[in-house]
Design a protein around this motif. Sequence first.
Motif, PDB file in Angstrom:
ATOM      1  N   ILE A 190       0.859  -1.186   0.000  1.00  0.00           N
ATOM      2  CA  ILE A 190       0.000   0.000   0.000  1.00  0.00           C
ATOM      3  C   ILE A 190       0.895   1.236   0.000  1.00  0.00           C
ATOM      4  CG2 ILE A 190      -1.788   1.258   1.246  1.00  0.00           C
ATOM      5  CD1 ILE A 190      -2.614  -1.398   2.520  1.00  0.00           C
ATOM      6  N   PRO A 191       0.754   2.129  -0.979  1.00  0.00           N
ATOM      7  CA  PRO A 191       1.616   3.315  -1.069  1.00  0.00           C
ATOM      8  C   PRO A 191       1.587   4.154   0.209  1.00  0.00           C
ATOM      9  CG  PRO A 191       0.313   3.068  -3.074  1.00  0.00           C
ATOM     10  CD  PRO A 191      -0.241   2.082  -2.070  1.00  0.00           C
ATOM     11  N   LEU A 192       2.763   4.536   0.680  1.00  0.00           N
ATOM     12  CA  LEU A 192       2.853   5.323   1.912  1.00  0.00           C
ATOM     13  C   LEU A 192       2.372   6.756   1.709  1.00  0.00           C
ATOM     14  CD1 LEU A 192       6.362   4.235   3.281  1.00  0.00           C
ATOM     15  CD2 LEU A 192       4.126   3.327   3.901  1.00  0.00           C
ATOM     16  N   ILE A 193       2.511   7.259   0.491  1.00  0.00           N
ATOM     17  CA  ILE A 193       2.224   8.668   0.252  1.00  0.00           C
ATOM     18  C   ILE A 193       0.747   8.984   0.341  1.00  0.00           C
ATOM     19  CG2 ILE A 193       1.963   8.505  -2.252  1.00  0.00           C
ATOM     20  CD1 ILE A 193       3.827  11.283  -0.334  1.00  0.00           C
ATOM     21  N   GLY A 194      -0.119   8.013   0.035  1.00  0.00           N
ATOM     22  CA  GLY A 194      -1.556   8.230   0.102  1.00  0.00           C
ATOM     23  C   GLY A 194      -2.099   9.045  -1.065  1.00  0.00           C
ATOM     24  N   LYS A 195      -3.400   9.185  -1.112  1.00  0.00           N
ATOM     25  CA  LYS A 195      -4.065   9.897  -2.208  1.00  0.00           C
ATOM     26  C   LYS A 195      -4.399  11.346  -1.860  1.00  0.00           C
ATOM     27  CE  LYS A 195      -6.276   5.612  -3.786  1.00  0.00           C
ATOM     28  NZ  LYS A 195      -7.571   4.905  -4.007  1.00  0.00           N
ATOM     29  N   ASN A 196      -4.440  11.642  -0.565  1.00  0.00           N
ATOM     30  CA  ASN A 196      -4.813  12.999  -0.123  1.00  0.00           C
ATOM     31  C   ASN A 196      -3.704  13.564   0.761  1.00  0.00           C
ATOM     32  OD1 ASN A 196      -7.863  13.075  -0.988  1.00  0.00           O
ATOM     33  ND2 ASN A 196      -7.614  11.137   0.082  1.00  0.00           N
ATOM     34  N   LEU A 243      -2.429  17.623   7.140  1.00  0.00           N
ATOM     35  CA  LEU A 243      -3.276  18.428   8.025  1.00  0.00           C
ATOM     36  C   LEU A 243      -3.758  17.603   9.201  1.00  0.00           C
ATOM     37  CD1 LEU A 243      -4.793  21.055   8.622  1.00  0.00           C
ATOM     38  CD2 LEU A 243      -6.657  20.208   7.178  1.00  0.00           C
ATOM     39  N   ARG A 244      -4.167  16.332   8.955  1.00  0.00           N
ATOM     40  CA  ARG A 244      -4.610  15.466  10.045  1.00  0.00           C
ATOM     41  C   ARG A 244      -3.487  15.250  11.043  1.00  0.00           C
ATOM     42  NH1 ARG A 244      -4.287  12.558  13.854  1.00  0.00           N
ATOM     43  NH2 ARG A 244      -5.358  10.587  14.231  1.00  0.00           N
ATOM     44  N   ALA A 245      -2.271  15.032  10.534  1.00  0.00           N
ATOM     45  CA  ALA A 245      -1.123  14.804  11.409  1.00  0.00           C
ATOM     46  C   ALA A 245      -0.833  16.034  12.259  1.00  0.00           C
ATOM     47  CB  ALA A 245       0.103  14.434  10.568  1.00  0.00           C
ATOM     48  N   LEU A 246      -0.921  17.211  11.656  1.00  0.00           N
ATOM     49  CA  LEU A 246      -0.638  18.446  12.385  1.00  0.00           C
ATOM     50  C   LEU A 246      -1.723  18.738  13.422  1.00  0.00           C
ATOM     51  CD1 LEU A 246       0.615  20.715   9.456  1.00  0.00           C
ATOM     52  CD2 LEU A 246       1.992  19.636  11.250  1.00  0.00           C
ATOM     53  N   VAL A 247      -2.982  18.544  13.024  1.00  0.00           N
ATOM     54  CA  VAL A 247      -4.095  18.775  13.951  1.00  0.00           C
ATOM     55  C   VAL A 247      -4.002  17.819  15.137  1.00  0.00           C
ATOM     56  CG1 VAL A 247      -6.594  18.554  14.232  1.00  0.00           C
ATOM     57  CG2 VAL A 247      -5.671  19.737  12.243  1.00  0.00           C
ATOM     58  N   LEU A 298     -10.193  17.078  14.613  1.00  0.00           N
ATOM     59  CA  LEU A 298      -9.590  15.833  14.134  1.00  0.00           C
ATOM     60  C   LEU A 298     -10.628  14.948  13.436  1.00  0.00           C
ATOM     61  CD1 LEU A 298      -6.876  14.361  14.158  1.00  0.00           C
ATOM     62  CD2 LEU A 298      -7.521  13.338  16.328  1.00  0.00           C
ATOM     63  N   PHE A 299     -11.802  14.853  14.019  1.00  0.00           N
ATOM     64  CA  PHE A 299     -12.877  14.053  13.422  1.00  0.00           C
ATOM     65  C   PHE A 299     -13.227  14.572  12.029  1.00  0.00           C
ATOM     66  CE2 PHE A 299     -13.337  12.909  17.810  1.00  0.00           C
ATOM     67  CZ  PHE A 299     -13.973  11.679  17.828  1.00  0.00           C
ATOM     68  N   ILE A 300     -13.285  15.887  11.896  1.00  0.00           N
ATOM     69  CA  ILE A 300     -13.716  16.503  10.643  1.00  0.00           C
ATOM     70  C   ILE A 300     -12.701  16.240   9.533  1.00  0.00           C
ATOM     71  CG2 ILE A 300     -14.483  18.635   9.566  1.00  0.00           C
ATOM     72  CD1 ILE A 300     -16.145  17.596  12.015  1.00  0.00           C
ATOM     73  N   VAL A 301     -11.423  16.383   9.859  1.00  0.00           N
ATOM     74  CA  VAL A 301     -10.383  16.159   8.847  1.00  0.00           C
ATOM     75  C   VAL A 301     -10.402  14.713   8.360  1.00  0.00           C
ATOM     76  CG1 VAL A 301      -7.913  16.249   8.340  1.00  0.00           C
ATOM     77  CG2 VAL A 301      -8.936  17.979   9.821  1.00  0.00           C
ATOM     78  N   ILE A 302     -10.531  13.764   9.296  1.00  0.00           N
ATOM     79  CA  ILE A 302     -10.565  12.353   8.899  1.00  0.00           C
ATOM     80  C   ILE A 302     -11.813  12.060   8.073  1.00  0.00           C
ATOM     81  CG2 ILE A 302     -10.667   9.960   9.728  1.00  0.00           C
ATOM     82  CD1 ILE A 302      -9.062  10.820  12.154  1.00  0.00           C
ATOM     83  N   LYS A 303     -12.944  12.674   8.437  1.00  0.00           N
ATOM     84  CA  LYS A 303     -14.163  12.511   7.643  1.00  0.00           C
ATOM     85  C   LYS A 303     -13.949  13.034   6.223  1.00  0.00           C
ATOM     86  CE  LYS A 303     -17.560  10.640  10.063  1.00  0.00           C
ATOM     87  NZ  LYS A 303     -18.222   9.386   9.620  1.00  0.00           N
ATOM     88  N   LYS A 304     -13.225  14.138   6.100  1.00  0.00           N
ATOM     89  CA  LYS A 304     -12.937  14.708   4.792  1.00  0.00           C
ATOM     90  C   LYS A 304     -12.036  13.780   3.972  1.00  0.00           C
ATOM     91  CE  LYS A 304     -15.053  18.738   4.698  1.00  0.00           C
ATOM     92  NZ  LYS A 304     -16.072  19.071   3.658  1.00  0.00           N
ATOM     93  N   ILE A 305     -11.098  13.114   4.627  1.00  0.00           N
ATOM     94  CA  ILE A 305     -10.244  12.145   3.933  1.00  0.00           C
ATOM     95  C   ILE A 305     -11.075  10.965   3.461  1.00  0.00           C
ATOM     96  CG2 ILE A 305      -8.321  10.517   4.201  1.00  0.00           C
ATOM     97  CD1 ILE A 305      -7.109  12.480   6.226  1.00  0.00           C
ATOM     98  N   GLY A 306     -12.038  10.571   4.307  1.00  0.00           N
ATOM     99  CA  GLY A 306     -12.913   9.457   3.958  1.00  0.00           C
ATOM    100  C   GLY A 306     -12.160   8.142   3.889  1.00  0.00           C
ATOM    101  N   ASP A 307     -12.665   7.227   3.062  1.00  0.00           N
ATOM    102  CA  ASP A 307     -12.011   5.925   2.926  1.00  0.00           C
ATOM    103  C   ASP A 307     -11.132   5.859   1.687  1.00  0.00           C
ATOM    104  OD1 ASP A 307     -13.944   5.928   1.009  1.00  0.00           O
ATOM    105  OD2 ASP A 307     -15.014   4.150   1.729  1.00  0.00           O
ATOM    106  N   HIS A 326       0.234   6.572   9.722  1.00  0.00           N
ATOM    107  CA  HIS A 326       1.659   6.709   9.368  1.00  0.00           C
ATOM    108  C   HIS A 326       2.083   8.172   9.358  1.00  0.00           C
ATOM    109  CE1 HIS A 326       4.900   7.429   6.532  1.00  0.00           C
ATOM    110  NE2 HIS A 326       4.052   7.652   5.543  1.00  0.00           N
ATOM    111  N   TYR A 327       1.287   9.036   8.753  1.00  0.00           N
ATOM    112  CA  TYR A 327       1.600  10.465   8.717  1.00  0.00           C
ATOM    113  C   TYR A 327       1.624  11.049  10.126  1.00  0.00           C
ATOM    114  CZ  TYR A 327       1.342  11.405   3.650  1.00  0.00           C
ATOM    115  OH  TYR A 327       1.603  11.476   2.297  1.00  0.00           O
ATOM    116  N   PHE A 328       0.595  10.740  10.899  1.00  0.00           N
ATOM    117  CA  PHE A 328       0.472  11.282  12.251  1.00  0.00           C
ATOM    118  C   PHE A 328       1.623  10.819  13.144  1.00  0.00           C
ATOM    119  CE2 PHE A 328      -1.757  10.639  16.518  1.00  0.00           C
ATOM    120  CZ  PHE A 328      -1.405  11.903  16.970  1.00  0.00           C
ATOM    121  N   MET A 329       1.901   9.522  13.129  1.00  0.00           N
ATOM    122  CA  MET A 329       2.949   8.981  13.985  1.00  0.00           C
ATOM    123  C   MET A 329       4.339   9.508  13.603  1.00  0.00           C
ATOM    124  SD  MET A 329       1.603   6.889  16.338  1.00  0.00           S
ATOM    125  CE  MET A 329       0.486   8.280  16.543  1.00  0.00           C
TER     126      MET A 329
END
Length: 301
Positions: free
Chosen positions: A68-74, A80-84, A170-179, A188-191
């Motif tokens: 699974i690519p580490l860079i992600g799609k968003n 932003l999620r990691a910073l928040v 935090l909830f809102i940003v993750i909801k925006k990322i979605g699945d 991975h980004y957050f950690m």
Amino acid sequence: MYSTNKTSENKTFSWSQGMTFMLISTFCFSMMQAFIKMMPQFNSFQHIFFRSIIGWILSVSYLKLYNIPLIGKNSKLLILRALVGSVSMFSFFYILTKIPFASSVALKYLSPIFTTIAAIIFLKEKIKPIQWLFFLMSFIGILVMKGFDTRISFFDLSIGILSAVFGGLLFIVIKKIGDDDHQLVILHYFMFISATVSGIICLFQKGDKVWQLPTPTESLGLLSIGLVGFFAQNYFTKAVQSSEKASILSNLRYLEAAYAFIIGYFVFNETYNLQSFMGLFLIFTGLLLSLKFRTKNVPID
């Protein structure tokens, strides 16, 4: 259109997978906090570093194993999620060291209120007016059970509110990322960011907060914190990525107080008075009522 048949009448409550994930997450977060309490010899930034680096290694290992690519799609939202998340976590750990524990916990549980407000603004979620009463009831339960020390400085109070606001966002940003992105890509980004920042801070700490090399036994304890924290964050992200409303999921986090109540009694031999039980009653009553009204009169397909 709302159905008036028997099926509709019976469907006053339904349990979702996202709610199950949040229950697991809140339990794991409570266990992690208990492990941290057992190891007071390490300062907050060391705890953050070990928790984050272990979670990052586990996340990357899984992603690499399944290609699974580490860079992600968003990438922008992931950063932003990691910073928040980092702002919320670091500011919460700050007030833990500056104000009484009960006060810091009370400030932490402002987060579901900010999540609900943000969900209405950014996610266009609909909240029944009476649900605000139930949210308030649960929060009052926290104040009754834990207490709140009003003698803290305005600056420390501001940092505590900052932690709650970012915890709600935090909830809102993750909801925006979605699945679109795997939950471990988000983790991975957050950690990575929290491990990097906390590691740099540890390098420059002095005095009694200087870096301590853990013994083999302490290493097992820190590993446990990292593992439990990993599962807590993993299931938290999966919960928020589900179709369940962010406002309902955030309200479930009040259960951390109940878990802490039980762990404190059986593990740390803490005693409780009538006020504590009254607070717990308010928390559960508000939570159960908000969940009941979540699905009452929903449309039937």
